[in-house]
Design a protein around this motif. Sequence first.
Motif, PDB file in Angstrom:
ATOM      1  N   PHE A  63       0.820  -1.219   0.000  1.00  0.00           N
ATOM      2  CA  PHE A  63       0.000   0.000   0.000  1.00  0.00           C
ATOM      3  C   PHE A  63       0.851   1.266   0.000  1.00  0.00           C
ATOM      4  O   PHE A  63       0.364   2.344  -0.336  1.00  0.00           O
ATOM      5  CB  PHE A  63      -0.930   0.020   1.219  1.00  0.00           C
ATOM      6  N   GLN A  64       2.118   1.144   0.383  1.00  0.00           N
ATOM      7  CA  GLN A  64       3.019   2.297   0.430  1.00  0.00           C
ATOM      8  C   GLN A  64       3.916   2.388  -0.803  1.00  0.00           C
ATOM      9  O   GLN A  64       4.804   3.238  -0.861  1.00  0.00           O
ATOM     10  CB  GLN A  64       3.895   2.217   1.674  1.00  0.00           C
ATOM     11  N   SER A  65       3.675   1.541  -1.769  1.00  0.00           N
ATOM     12  CA  SER A  65       4.527   1.525  -2.950  1.00  0.00           C
ATOM     13  C   SER A  65       4.066   2.544  -3.989  1.00  0.00           C
ATOM     14  O   SER A  65       2.881   2.637  -4.311  1.00  0.00           O
ATOM     15  CB  SER A  65       4.517   0.127  -3.585  1.00  0.00           C
ATOM     16  N   LYS A  66       5.000   3.291  -4.542  1.00  0.00           N
ATOM     17  CA  LYS A  66       4.683   4.257  -5.589  1.00  0.00           C
ATOM     18  C   LYS A  66       4.204   3.561  -6.863  1.00  0.00           C
ATOM     19  O   LYS A  66       3.570   4.198  -7.717  1.00  0.00           O
ATOM     20  CB  LYS A  66       5.912   5.110  -5.897  1.00  0.00           C
ATOM     21  N   SER A  67       4.501   2.279  -6.992  1.00  0.00           N
ATOM     22  CA  SER A  67       4.021   1.534  -8.152  1.00  0.00           C
ATOM     23  C   SER A  67       2.525   1.242  -8.051  1.00  0.00           C
ATOM     24  O   SER A  67       1.892   0.889  -9.060  1.00  0.00           O
ATOM     25  CB  SER A  67       4.792   0.217  -8.291  1.00  0.00           C
ATOM     26  N   ASN A  68       1.955   1.406  -6.857  1.00  0.00           N
ATOM     27  CA  ASN A  68       0.529   1.119  -6.662  1.00  0.00           C
ATOM     28  C   ASN A  68      -0.309   2.360  -6.354  1.00  0.00           C
ATOM     29  O   ASN A  68      -1.493   2.410  -6.692  1.00  0.00           O
ATOM     30  CB  ASN A  68       0.346   0.096  -5.538  1.00  0.00           C
ATOM     31  N   PHE A  69       0.293   3.357  -5.685  1.00  0.00           N
ATOM     32  CA  PHE A  69      -0.465   4.556  -5.297  1.00  0.00           C
ATOM     33  C   PHE A  69       0.381   5.810  -5.475  1.00  0.00           C
ATOM     34  O   PHE A  69       1.567   5.815  -5.124  1.00  0.00           O
ATOM     35  CB  PHE A  69      -0.926   4.450  -3.838  1.00  0.00           C
ATOM     36  N   VAL A  70      -0.255   6.862  -5.981  1.00  0.00           N
ATOM     37  CA  VAL A  70       0.416   8.139  -6.073  1.00  0.00           C
ATOM     38  C   VAL A  70       0.518   8.738  -4.664  1.00  0.00           C
ATOM     39  O   VAL A  70      -0.379   8.553  -3.843  1.00  0.00           O
ATOM     40  CB  VAL A  70      -0.353   9.102  -7.017  1.00  0.00           C
ATOM     41  N   SER A  71       1.633   9.392  -4.375  1.00  0.00           N
ATOM     42  CA  SER A  71       1.875   9.972  -3.039  1.00  0.00           C
ATOM     43  C   SER A  71       1.477   8.977  -1.951  1.00  0.00           C
ATOM     44  O   SER A  71       0.625   9.279  -1.098  1.00  0.00           O
ATOM     45  CB  SER A  71       1.090  11.280  -2.877  1.00  0.00           C
ATOM     46  N   PRO A  72       2.072   7.795  -1.938  1.00  0.00           N
ATOM     47  CA  PRO A  72       1.597   6.730  -1.049  1.00  0.00           C
ATOM     48  C   PRO A  72       1.740   7.026   0.430  1.00  0.00           C
ATOM     49  O   PRO A  72       1.004   6.460   1.248  1.00  0.00           O
ATOM     50  CB  PRO A  72       2.467   5.529  -1.449  1.00  0.00           C
ATOM     51  N   ASP A  73       2.662   7.938   0.802  1.00  0.00           N
ATOM     52  CA  ASP A  73       2.877   8.222   2.211  1.00  0.00           C
ATOM     53  C   ASP A  73       2.042   9.403   2.707  1.00  0.00           C
ATOM     54  O   ASP A  73       2.205   9.834   3.852  1.00  0.00           O
ATOM     55  CB  ASP A  73       4.360   8.488   2.489  1.00  0.00           C
ATOM     56  N   VAL A  74       1.128   9.895   1.868  1.00  0.00           N
ATOM     57  CA  VAL A  74       0.285  11.032   2.235  1.00  0.00           C
ATOM     58  C   VAL A  74      -1.150  10.557   2.452  1.00  0.00           C
ATOM     59  O   VAL A  74      -1.683   9.778   1.652  1.00  0.00           O
ATOM     60  CB  VAL A  74       0.317  12.132   1.149  1.00  0.00           C
ATOM     61  N   PHE A  75      -1.777  11.042   3.524  1.00  0.00           N
ATOM     62  CA  PHE A  75      -3.164  10.703   3.859  1.00  0.00           C
ATOM     63  C   PHE A  75      -4.095  11.507   2.957  1.00  0.00           C
ATOM     64  O   PHE A  75      -4.241  12.721   3.112  1.00  0.00           O
ATOM     65  CB  PHE A  75      -3.421  11.026   5.334  1.00  0.00           C
ATOM     66  N   LEU A  76      -4.703  10.835   1.971  1.00  0.00           N
ATOM     67  CA  LEU A  76      -5.527  11.504   0.961  1.00  0.00           C
ATOM     68  C   LEU A  76      -6.840  10.739   0.777  1.00  0.00           C
ATOM     69  O   LEU A  76      -6.973   9.924  -0.147  1.00  0.00           O
ATOM     70  CB  LEU A  76      -4.774  11.578  -0.365  1.00  0.00           C
ATOM     71  N   PRO A  77      -7.830  10.978   1.625  1.00  0.00           N
ATOM     72  CA  PRO A  77      -9.118  10.279   1.481  1.00  0.00           C
ATOM     73  C   PRO A  77      -9.761  10.493   0.116  1.00  0.00           C
ATOM     74  O   PRO A  77     -10.515   9.630  -0.369  1.00  0.00           O
ATOM     75  CB  PRO A  77      -9.974  10.896   2.596  1.00  0.00           C
ATOM     76  N   GLU A  78      -9.465  11.630  -0.526  1.00  0.00           N
ATOM     77  CA  GLU A  78     -10.089  11.942  -1.820  1.00  0.00           C
ATOM     78  C   GLU A  78      -9.817  10.866  -2.868  1.00  0.00           C
ATOM     79  O   GLU A  78     -10.603  10.716  -3.819  1.00  0.00           O
ATOM     80  CB  GLU A  78      -9.578  13.298  -2.328  1.00  0.00           C
ATOM     81  N   ARG A  79      -8.731  10.137  -2.732  1.00  0.00           N
ATOM     82  CA  ARG A  79      -8.395   9.131  -3.743  1.00  0.00           C
ATOM     83  C   ARG A  79      -9.476   8.039  -3.843  1.00  0.00           C
ATOM     84  O   ARG A  79      -9.525   7.302  -4.825  1.00  0.00           O
ATOM     85  CB  ARG A  79      -7.012   8.530  -3.478  1.00  0.00           C
ATOM     86  N   TRP A  80     -10.331   7.932  -2.812  1.00  0.00           N
ATOM     87  CA  TRP A  80     -11.357   6.891  -2.792  1.00  0.00           C
ATOM     88  C   TRP A  80     -12.731   7.408  -3.219  1.00  0.00           C
ATOM     89  O   TRP A  80     -13.693   6.639  -3.261  1.00  0.00           O
ATOM     90  CB  TRP A  80     -11.452   6.288  -1.388  1.00  0.00           C
ATOM     91  N   LEU A  81     -12.863   8.698  -3.522  1.00  0.00           N
ATOM     92  CA  LEU A  81     -14.147   9.275  -3.885  1.00  0.00           C
ATOM     93  C   LEU A  81     -14.415   9.105  -5.384  1.00  0.00           C
ATOM     94  O   LEU A  81     -13.498   9.241  -6.210  1.00  0.00           O
ATOM     95  CB  LEU A  81     -14.193  10.756  -3.515  1.00  0.00           C
ATOM     96  N   SER A  82     -15.665   8.845  -5.725  1.00  0.00           N
ATOM     97  CA  SER A  82     -16.013   8.583  -7.124  1.00  0.00           C
ATOM     98  C   SER A  82     -15.698   9.765  -8.022  1.00  0.00           C
ATOM     99  O   SER A  82     -15.337   9.591  -9.195  1.00  0.00           O
ATOM    100  CB  SER A  82     -17.502   8.228  -7.227  1.00  0.00           C
ATOM    101  N   GLU A  83     -15.838  11.005  -7.493  1.00  0.00           N
ATOM    102  CA  GLU A  83     -15.576  12.178  -8.331  1.00  0.00           C
ATOM    103  C   GLU A  83     -14.090  12.373  -8.640  1.00  0.00           C
ATOM    104  O   GLU A  83     -13.727  13.255  -9.417  1.00  0.00           O
ATOM    105  CB  GLU A  83     -16.136  13.445  -7.670  1.00  0.00           C
TER     106      GLU A  83
END
Length: 508
Positions: free
Chosen positions: A398-418
Amino acid sequence: MAITVGDNVWSYAVAVVLGYLTTSAIYNAYFHPLAKFRGPKLWSISRIPFIKHMLAGTLPYRIKDLHDQYGSIVRVAPDELSFIDSTAWKDIYLQKAFIRPKVWGSRPPGVEAHNVISAPVADHTRFRKVLQPAFSEKAVRQHEPTIERYVDLLIGRLEEAIQGSKQNTATVDLVQWINFTTFDIIGDLGWGSSFRCLEDTSYHPWIKVVLHFKAVLVATSIKYYPWVEAFLMSITPKSAMADLEQALATAHSKVKDRLSREPDHPDIMTHVIEHNKLSPETGLSQGEIEANSMAIVVAGSETLTTALAGALHHLLKDPKAFKTVVDEIRANSESEDQITAASLASLPYLTAVLNETLRISPPLPDGLRREVPKGGAIICGHMIPEKMTVSVPCWATFQSKSNFVSPDVFLPERWLSEHQGDDSPYKNDNKSSFHPFSMGPHNCIGQTLAWVEMRIILSRLLWNFDIEVPDGKVLPSWTQQKIYWTWEKQSLDVQLKKATRSTSGPVR
């Protein structure tokens, strides 16, 4: 100087041992079936670096660093591979033939019965069939009044702390209070009686024993060397096992008491008893009930505390996210009795906060290890020989840059449909790599219950209280905590006051 026979024997013994270690190291480094996979040489030739980091509470951190250095597949021990490629989830965890290695599925001394964690395939399948109905959506709806009763008690206790202060505020450790709540809930649901943590404002002695996760990892590491385990068991005094024996006796007493009576509300045991009556040939023995109930009580409390503490920690560090989720919860419910599992399930930002918490602070940061079955298996396009150990480590994945952008930052928006369109900064997030409850036949049996508890507890806290970091205090980094199976959580000291409806979020 005369050379004695004893000197010759010891010299020969030392030479044999050194020869064996050298040969083993050369074989593991260059001729082992996993020699083609990248990883640090010391880790490839010996299990010792792995164990050293595990016992230091730094193994998930180090494995993440190794993936950053060596890529999506890393050899972390002579016979073990770690994967952060999302396809590994299906290749490993959807296959029934992949079982937990014996080292990682052992039982406490004196316990003969298996539980859902340690059980071989046939028993695990039987256990899941018996226990699954207790965690269905229908059953969880029946459990909701029990959850609400203990959350009521939590809120009442925190209000008492505020009322006892001249400033109408109270500084409390929310990790402890949430832990009291989750243990009382799962104690009631699992054994028909709570631990009375919230009533007594202290931990039950049983809890203090079972929360020694570092001791569990010490025992696990020793099992890699059977001769060491046998020696230590032979010299361990009986008195050293007294706490464990008392914990087992408590579980036995709790189960015996629950089986002897009918509670006034359905619990997990209700479904076990019903199955045993209807299908005794596939039912659980009392020993199996005790073993499984202990596993459920521990897993159903500590992991939830981690998730909720993580959510509050990251929200307190992000005032904008904090205000957004508080506004959503308070706007959704004019009165507290409107806060229900059904109403909360429709709140997108609350769900996003919890998903992002499970990503950035997964309750089980390490890998859930599995043994490759007979004949070997293809994982991420590679043929892996039988009896090798493989896993997907949650935190590293879950902390890998290959899987998530800015993986070490708390960004709830990444899960919103918009925020899922082509112009979204999160468009390349690989959500298929995100399985905090694992997947397949060995996934978390209680995840439906977990979601209900997380939503209700967090929402009731944020609806009732304005929460802030006390003056002069600074929240430490979440990753300053050590990891022994789960995070060794530091205190989360916060200042509470009764919610002011005209404002929301932490006061800064």
